[in-house]
Structure formats: C-alpha cells, structure tokens
Design an enzyme around this catalytic site. Structure first.
Site, mmCIF file in Angstrom:
data_model
loop_
_atom_site.group_PDB
_atom_site.id
_atom_site.type_symbol
_atom_site.label_atom_id
_atom_site.label_comp_id
_atom_site.label_asym_id
_atom_site.label_seq_id
_atom_site.Cartn_x
_atom_site.Cartn_y
_atom_site.Cartn_z
ATOM 1 N N PRO A 1 51.934 32.775 31.064
ATOM 2 C CA PRO A 1 51.326 32.079 32.204
ATOM 3 C C PRO A 1 52.122 32.162 33.501
ATOM 4 C CG PRO A 1 52.315 30.509 30.702
ATOM 5 C CD PRO A 1 52.480 31.856 30.070
ATOM 6 N N ASP B 1 47.712 42.911 36.534
ATOM 7 C CA ASP B 1 46.835 41.990 37.260
ATOM 8 C C ASP B 1 47.633 41.213 38.298
ATOM 9 O OD1 ASP B 1 44.841 42.774 35.615
ATOM 10 O OD2 ASP B 1 44.859 40.977 34.355
ATOM 11 N N LYS C 1 42.395 41.521 42.262
ATOM 12 C CA LYS C 1 41.855 41.328 43.610
ATOM 13 C C LYS C 1 42.896 40.592 44.431
ATOM 14 C CE LYS C 1 38.683 38.016 41.353
ATOM 15 N NZ LYS C 1 38.949 38.270 40.008
ATOM 16 N N MET D 1 39.200 29.138 34.712
ATOM 17 C CA MET D 1 38.329 29.566 35.817
ATOM 18 C C MET D 1 37.253 28.532 36.110
ATOM 19 S SD MET D 1 37.961 33.550 34.624
ATOM 20 C CE MET D 1 37.910 33.180 32.877
#
Ligand code: SAH
Length: 442
Positions: free
Chosen positions: A206, A229, A251, A361
C-alpha cells in the site's frame, strides 16, 4: 584475512565432539547435517586414540586446562580442532552459516566478533531465496547432461548464466520445478540458450516500502524493466537498479492512462526481447489490479511469469489504524469490494452488521454507498473510516458514522488513494473513540 576459508567434506567421516550441553549438541547436529559420523564424548577424558580416529574435533568444555590438553592432542596429530569461545586454542573457527542445502554462505570475523558475524548472517539470510538450495541441486542434476550436450566450455558457461539468471531459475525458486525441468530439457534439445525474458507480476503493497515482501524486493532489485502504476511509491521504485528502464503506465496528473491493451503489449514485447520485467502494482496484483487480465495475455504469448503477492490496501490500512478486520465479538467476515463497478453494474454491498466492509475506489461515490447500505438495513450509526494514503508518511484518517459518510468523503480532498472501512470493528481503531476535529466534521 586472518583465517583461510574452506568448506570441508565430512560426508561419512568421523567427527568428535568432546563435552556436553547445548553447544555440544548444536555442534553435533550441524556435523550430522553435513553427513559426518558423530561421536560425543562426555563421560571420560578424551585420549589419543579418540583423536586419531577423528577427521575433526570440537571441544565444548568449561575446564580450560582440560580443553587445552585435548586440543594439544589434536594439534599434535594434525586434526583440525575448535574449542568453543577459545579461538586462541583452536586451529579453525566456526563461521556463522546460512544453510540453503547445497547453497551455503559462511560469515567469519576470525573469532573477533561472533555477534557481528551473526548479524550480517541475518541480513544475508533475508536476501537469499529460501529455495536457493533447490536451485543448486537442480543445477547439479543437469550438470553432466549439459556437459555432454554442450561440449564447448564457453557455450556451456553462457547457457548456465542464462539458466541461473533467467526464467528457469525463477521457476525453481517459485517452487515450480516440473516446469523448470521441462524448460531446461527443451532448451537443451533445441541446442540454443533458454529464453531470458520473464515477467514478475509484483504487488508493491500500500505504500510503506517496509511492507514489501522479501520476494517482491528481490524481483524489483533484479529487474531490467519496471512497468509500474501511479500507486507505487517513489521509495519503492528507487529500489530498482539505476539502469533499469522504468515505464509509468498510470494516469498521471491529467495525462491519459495507458490502456490495458497497451500495457499488455509492453509486457509481452519487453519479455520477448529477453528482459527481466517487473510489472509493479500497488497493493496486491490480484485485488482490483487487473493482474488476471495481464496473465491471460502472457499465457497466450507463451511468456513465462511468476506472481508475487503484495499487502493489499485493506490490510495495510487496518494495521496502520490498529483495526482488527475480523473480531469474535464484532465481525465474522470481511468483504473487499470496489465502489465503482462497470457502467450499469452496481457491485454488491452486504448490509450486514457482522461484516467489515473495505471499499476500494469508493470515495467519489460515498453518498450513494451510504444510502445503499442504509436502505439495505445497516444502521446510520455504524462506524466508518476513510483512510487516505494509508501506510504512507502523508496518511490521513477520518472517522465518522455511516449516516455522515458523504460529508466525510467530501472533506477528504487530498487526491491520494482512499479506502472506506465500514463496520463495528472500525470503532476499535486507534483514535476512533476520541472525538477529533475530523470526526466532528463527519
Ligand atoms: N491492487 C490494489 C488496489 C488497486 S485499486 C490493492 O491491492 O490495494 C486502487 C484503490 O485501492 C484506491 O482507489 C484505494 O481505494 C485503494 N488504495 C490503494 N492504496 C491505498 C492506500 N495506500 N491507502 C488507501 N487506499 C488505497
């Protein structure tokens, strides 16, 4: 270098341990592990005949005078002798040993600082794969066959380098010896070096770099290409070699994310090109990490891969908050669920008071999540927490109740990854009981 290091072959040879007690027993079992035939002598003084029959002697006696007498007997006969804790009376000292079967590391300080040697041993131990001995044994099994199949010394050395630094070794180290064996046989039959490329699908945990597994750390350190990522912390990426190619595929601030198809293609291309590729994901690769999709692609292209699990956000955040996710009095189940399903698909949310919910999320749709759970029958007073950047230096936690979840999430605006935890167990977390500013805000 005060002592000359060697490895003695004691298989089938006689070893004498003079004395009794735990140290003597420990020496005897180490000698037995090396295949020696051990005699323990504690009921009478050792004589010249005892020494003459031995290939090596250990003396574990409290009486220094007697220890020296026996040691002198051994020295006179040229038998290597060690008196525990008495390097001055010994002709050799015992190193601290990392024992991985056929693979052994010995660390010595010439008897000057055994504790230091032991500490270094502990660190080396952490670096060496548990199955390194299996790998050495694997290499031994193929040694003669390879010698016959590949007569040139240089070609043979190249082949072994490929095997021991490539996918075949990785498979052995992952406990998949059958596959490794098949790949080895195939490489020899084709008379060409085995493939070098492999993908390690690695969970980076994490955020806190200390939460990497030993396996993950090793894979990262050995990688030539790291495809990662956004969620992967810079401190973790820093563990990769300086010359490793780092490819971010998340992203980032406004930039469009690399599509899954593009990521899949990158993985295949770099592995086929012969690189050791690490696909590095936040948390665990199989929890909302699309790890499954990437593996299907690798399988379809015949690219070897190994999966290394990571600590998923729910586990990391819970530990960081001292929050037991299950508890005999409060929760008998844990649900890991996404707050954001595919369009038109609402992920199932169990509205059960005996349940701890870890919603990934979900911060953007906190209002909807709260409403659905209350409509399902869960009390508006159920404790909730939102953990942002869990386990990182900038971790932020807010406590509240289910009825106030929407407002709590609105206060959360840091932009880091956020996890919602819901259930009675949340009240057990450190800081949950004390009313705090952030709690009042909920
Ligand atoms: N594979 C990851 C999850 C990826 S999905 C894992 O096993 O943890 C991304 C979501 O994970 C984020 O939106 C957030 O809900 C959660 N997450 C990941 N890291 C987190 C962290 N350090 N703190 C809080 N939530 C985190």
């Amino acid at each position: 270098m005060r002592h000359f290091p060697i490895f003695l072959d004691l298989a089938g040879r006689s070893a004498l341990v003079v004395g009794a007690g735990p140290r003597a027993t420990a020496k005897a079992s180490a000698l037995t592990a090396a295949g020696a035939v051990v005699t323990m002598l504690s009921d009478r003084p050792a004589g010249a005949a005892d020494i003459a029959a031995a290939a090596i002697v250990f003396i574990c006696l409290a009486d220094d005078v007697e220890a020296r007498r026996v040691a002198d007997l051994a020295v006179a006969r040229g038998v290597p002798v060690n008196v525990v804790d008495r390097p001055g009376m010994s002709t050799f000292v015992m190193p601290a040993v990392v024992d991985r079967g056929e693979f052994v590391v010995a660390v010595g300080t010439g008897g000057a600082a055994p504790i230091l040697a032991r500490r270094i041993r502990a660190r080396i131990q952490a670096l060496l794969p548990e199955r390194l001995g299996r790998l050495a044994a694997f290499a031994r099994r193929f040694r003669e066959t390879v010698k016959r199949a590949v007569p040139s010394f240089d070609a043979r050395r190249r082949l072994w380098e490929r095997v021991l630094a490539g996918p075949i070794a990785d498979l052995v180290l992952a406990g998949r010896e059958r596959e490794a064996q098949a790949a080895m046989v195939e490489a020899m039959n084709r008379r060409e070096p085995p493939p070098a490329g492999i993908v390690h699908l690695v969970g980076a945990g994490p955020g806190d770099p200390e939460l990497l597994t030993l396996k993950a750390l090793r894979a990262i350190e050995e990688a030539e290409v790291v495809i990662h990522d956004d969620l992967v912390a810079p401190e973790i990426l820093a563990r990769a070699r300086v010359d490793a190619l780092r490819i971010p595929v998340g992203k980032r601030a406004g930039r469009p994310a690399t599509t899954q198809a593009e990521i899949n293609a990158l993985l295949v291309r770099h592995a086929r090109g012969g690189s050791r590729v690490v696909r590095l994901k936040g948390g665990d690769p199989f929890i909302f990490g699309r790890g499954g999709e990437e593996l299907e692609e690798l399988r379809a292209h015949g690219v070897p891969f190994v999966v290394v699990p990571g600590i998923t956000a729910a586990l990391g955040c819970a530990a960081s908050l001292d929050l037991p996710l299950t508890h005999r009095d409060h929760a008998s189940a844990l649900t890991i669920v996404t707050g954001r399903g595919r369009p038109g698909e609402e992920p199932p949310l169990p509205a059960d008071p005996r349940h701890t919910l870890a919603i990934y999320m979900g911060a953007a749709d906190a209002v909807g999540i709260g409403e659905r759970l209350m409509a399902g029958g869960l009390s508006g007073a159920t404790p909730v927490a939102i953990v942002e950047n869990g386990t990182r230096a900038d971790e932020r936690v807010r406590f509240g109740t289910l009825a106030g979840l929407g407002a709590l999430a609105a206060v959360h605006r840091g932009g880091g990854p956020a996890l919602i935890l819901i259930g009675e167990t949340v009240a057990l977390a450190r800081g949950a009981a004390a009313p705090t500013a952030s709690r009042a805000a909920g």
